[in-house]
Design a protein around this motif. Structure first.
Motif, PDB file in Angstrom:
ATOM      1  N   VAL A 280       0.829  -1.213   0.000  1.00  7.96           N
ATOM      2  CA  VAL A 280       0.000   0.000   0.000  1.00  7.96           C
ATOM      3  C   VAL A 280       0.863   1.263   0.000  1.00  7.96           C
ATOM      4  O   VAL A 280       0.454   2.293  -0.533  1.00  7.96           O
ATOM      5  N   PHE A 281       2.075   1.162   0.537  1.00  9.92           N
ATOM      6  CA  PHE A 281       3.008   2.297   0.557  1.00  9.92           C
ATOM      7  C   PHE A 281       3.238   2.851  -0.840  1.00  9.92           C
ATOM      8  O   PHE A 281       3.324   4.043  -1.051  1.00  9.92           O
ATOM      9  N   ARG A 282       3.354   1.924  -1.823  1.00  9.49           N
ATOM     10  CA  ARG A 282       3.766   2.313  -3.181  1.00  9.49           C
ATOM     11  C   ARG A 282       2.616   2.586  -4.139  1.00  9.49           C
ATOM     12  O   ARG A 282       2.789   3.282  -5.127  1.00  9.49           O
ATOM     13  N   TYR A 283       1.444   2.021  -3.853  1.00  4.42           N
ATOM     14  CA  TYR A 283       0.367   2.125  -4.842  1.00  4.42           C
ATOM     15  C   TYR A 283      -0.900   2.792  -4.334  1.00  4.42           C
ATOM     16  O   TYR A 283      -1.768   3.115  -5.135  1.00  4.42           O
ATOM     17  N   GLY A 284      -1.042   2.971  -3.023  1.00  3.32           N
ATOM     18  CA  GLY A 284      -2.309   3.436  -2.489  1.00  3.32           C
ATOM     19  C   GLY A 284      -3.390   2.389  -2.718  1.00  3.32           C
ATOM     20  O   GLY A 284      -3.096   1.212  -2.959  1.00  3.32           O
ATOM     21  N   ASN A 285      -4.627   2.837  -2.653  1.00  2.00           N
ATOM     22  CA  ASN A 285      -5.760   1.941  -2.868  1.00  2.00           C
ATOM     23  C   ASN A 285      -6.080   1.893  -4.364  1.00  2.00           C
ATOM     24  O   ASN A 285      -6.509   2.885  -4.935  1.00  2.00           O
ATOM     25  N   THR A 286      -5.856   0.744  -4.977  1.00  2.22           N
ATOM     26  CA  THR A 286      -6.134   0.608  -6.421  1.00  2.22           C
ATOM     27  C   THR A 286      -7.386  -0.236  -6.663  1.00  2.22           C
ATOM     28  O   THR A 286      -7.545  -0.830  -7.732  1.00  2.22           O
ATOM     29  N   SER A 287      -8.267  -0.295  -5.672  1.00  2.00           N
ATOM     30  CA  SER A 287      -9.550  -0.986  -5.793  1.00  2.00           C
ATOM     31  C   SER A 287      -9.385  -2.417  -6.336  1.00  2.00           C
ATOM     32  O   SER A 287      -8.612  -3.177  -5.789  1.00  2.00           O
ATOM     33  N   ALA A 288     -10.081  -2.748  -7.424  1.00  2.00           N
ATOM     34  CA  ALA A 288     -10.065  -4.132  -7.914  1.00  2.00           C
ATOM     35  C   ALA A 288      -8.666  -4.612  -8.312  1.00  2.00           C
ATOM     36  O   ALA A 288      -8.416  -5.816  -8.390  1.00  2.00           O
ATOM     37  N   SER A 289      -7.745  -3.676  -8.561  1.00  2.00           N
ATOM     38  CA  SER A 289      -6.392  -4.065  -8.988  1.00  2.00           C
ATOM     39  C   SER A 289      -5.525  -4.526  -7.835  1.00  2.00           C
ATOM     40  O   SER A 289      -4.523  -5.225  -8.036  1.00  2.00           O
ATOM     41  N   SER A 290      -5.880  -4.091  -6.641  1.00  2.00           N
ATOM     42  CA  SER A 290      -4.999  -4.216  -5.491  1.00  2.00           C
ATOM     43  C   SER A 290      -4.482  -5.636  -5.255  1.00  2.00           C
ATOM     44  O   SER A 290      -3.274  -5.867  -5.158  1.00  2.00           O
ATOM     45  N   ILE A 291      -5.371  -6.606  -5.212  1.00  2.00           N
ATOM     46  CA  ILE A 291      -4.946  -7.972  -4.876  1.00  2.00           C
ATOM     47  C   ILE A 291      -4.153  -8.598  -6.021  1.00  2.00           C
ATOM     48  O   ILE A 291      -3.170  -9.311  -5.797  1.00  2.00           O
ATOM     49  N   GLY A 292      -4.532  -8.270  -7.267  1.00  2.00           N
ATOM     50  CA  GLY A 292      -3.791  -8.788  -8.422  1.00  2.00           C
ATOM     51  C   GLY A 292      -2.369  -8.249  -8.457  1.00  2.00           C
ATOM     52  O   GLY A 292      -1.429  -8.965  -8.836  1.00  2.00           O
ATOM     53  N   LEU A 293      -2.206  -6.983  -8.076  1.00  2.00           N
ATOM     54  CA  LEU A 293      -0.856  -6.403  -8.021  1.00  2.00           C
ATOM     55  C   LEU A 293      -0.009  -7.150  -6.989  1.00  2.00           C
ATOM     56  O   LEU A 293       1.159  -7.449  -7.232  1.00  2.00           O
ATOM     57  N   CYS A 294      -0.596  -7.426  -5.852  1.00  2.00           N
ATOM     58  CA  CYS A 294       0.138  -8.151  -4.794  1.00  2.00           C
ATOM     59  C   CYS A 294       0.514  -9.551  -5.269  1.00  2.00           C
ATOM     60  O   CYS A 294       1.658  -9.990  -5.114  1.00  2.00           O
TER      61      CYS A 294
END
Ligand code: UT7
Length: 328
Positions: A280-294
């Motif tokens: 979260v430090f680098r991307y903020g809240n990216t909604s539906a993308s968040s878990i896929g990014l992780c």
């Protein structure tokens, strides 16, 4: 034959907006944003990039990792709250870019829980119909275009990006990657996190535009409280259904909206801090993308091995929430 995760991919736009940059835009400061959210920076798409362009970059990587071509795809699902247009669906725009001519395509709108909903749907489709072999599931968002850059309550929180997963059948495996799911919605809370105008209820007018009703509105404190309980409950349920202890997880990936929420959820689930994935430090809240990014960051770094258990949980507008237990 198993239905397994064959590959992942992700993409974030080049431009980085730091907390310092935001200090020059609204009445905020790095200290407030860091202590209240954990966010230090977020990526912002260019004016030319639409959600399907972000999804495209993530998709190329996921297809390469899965070692399949776009023509091998039977279905494309995009989870997003920021479609390229009201219609056609964003998955159709992506299909055209990829040349995935054999796939049927649709979007899922479940806000930050979108990737979890999409994994459940994709897994069910593959399980139910023997002619479907491969599904491309992508969480993709250009939240910067629905963010009011004059509202300090929300503009410090969000970022753009895309995270993709290829789910497909494979003879070499005798298990399914989607082991257990627990998905929920509660429409009594539709007011807590929404874009008030622009749909059929309140079409956009000069007046709604002047009032900023085309942007994200959130009652942050209320969402915060409900988010913790929702993600804890769903996570417990999937662990229970799979007869697993939190200590048996390789990684725990909560939706990356706020570091304080992530830590509160992990603590209540008794998950060791070193198992909790945080970006979260680098991307903020990216909604539906968040878990896929992780997922893609972990997978690309070689941290996920076949057989590892990974617990995903998310919470968002709707309200929607849930958890998915994956066996890698
Ligand atoms: O992804 C979907 C789900 N979404 C979430 O999970 C988000 C959930 N909510 C949150 O993460 C937090 O509630 C926020 C980060 C949005 C807000 O944190 P908070 O600790 O709940 O703060 P607050 O809303 O209670 O606001 C505290 C104060 C207020 O001032 P007063 O009224 O106490 O004088 C705000 O005006 O902080 C002020 N404030 C700011 N100050 C500096 C709000 N935003 C800012 C800001 N910079 N950017």
């Amino acid at each position: 034959m198993g239905i397994i995760i064959k590959g992942t991919g992700s993409y974030v736009p080049e431009k980085i907006l730091t907390n310092k940059d935001l200090e020059a835009m609204v009445d905020t400061n790095d200290e407030w944003i860091t202590t209240r959210t954990g966010i230090k920076e977020r990526h912002i798409a260019s004016a030319e990039q639409a959600t399907s362009d972000l999804a495209y970059q993530a998709a190329l990587k996921a297809l390469a990792a899965a070692n399949i071509t776009a023509e091998d795809l039977d279905v494309i699902i995009i989870a997003t709250v920021t479609p390229d247009k009201f219609f056609p669906n964003t998955a159709c725009f992506l299909q055209q870019k990829l040349g995935a001519k054999n796939a049927f395509c649709f979007d899922i709108e479940a806000a930050c829980s979108g990737l979890l909903y999409s994994l459940e749907v994709a897994n069910s489709l593959l399980s139910a119909n023997k002619k479907y072999k491969n599904a491309l599931v992508i969480g993709a968002e250009k939240l910067s275009c629905i963010t009011n850059w004059e509202d300090r309550n929300t503009c410090v929180l969000f970022g753009d990006g895309a995270g993709a997963v290829v789910l497909g059948k494979d003879d070499n495996f005798d298990y399914n990657s989607v082991v257990a799911t627990d998905l929920h919605a509660d429409g009594t809370y539709t007011d807590l996190l929404q874009i008030p105008a622009g749909g059929s209820r309140t079409p956009q007018t000069a007046e709604t535009l002047a009032q900023g009703m085309q942007y994200t509105h959130m009652q942050g404190r209320e969402v915060f409280k409900l988010a913790v309980g929702g993600m804890v409950g769903a996570s417990k349920k999937v662990l229970e259904d799979a007869n697993l202890e939190a200590s048996q997880l390789k990684k725990f990936i909560p939706h990356q909206a706020n570091l304080r929420i992530i830590e509160a959820v992990a603590q209540r689930l008794d998950v060791d801090d070193d198992l909790v994935y945080k970006n979260v430090f680098r991307y903020g809240n990216t909604s539906a993308s968040s878990i896929g990014l992780c997922l893609d960051e972990l997978n690309s770094a070689g941290e996920l091995k076949r057989g590892d258990y990974v617990l995903l949980t998310a919470f968002g507008s709707g309200l929607t929430w849930g958890a998915v237990l994956l066996k890698w």
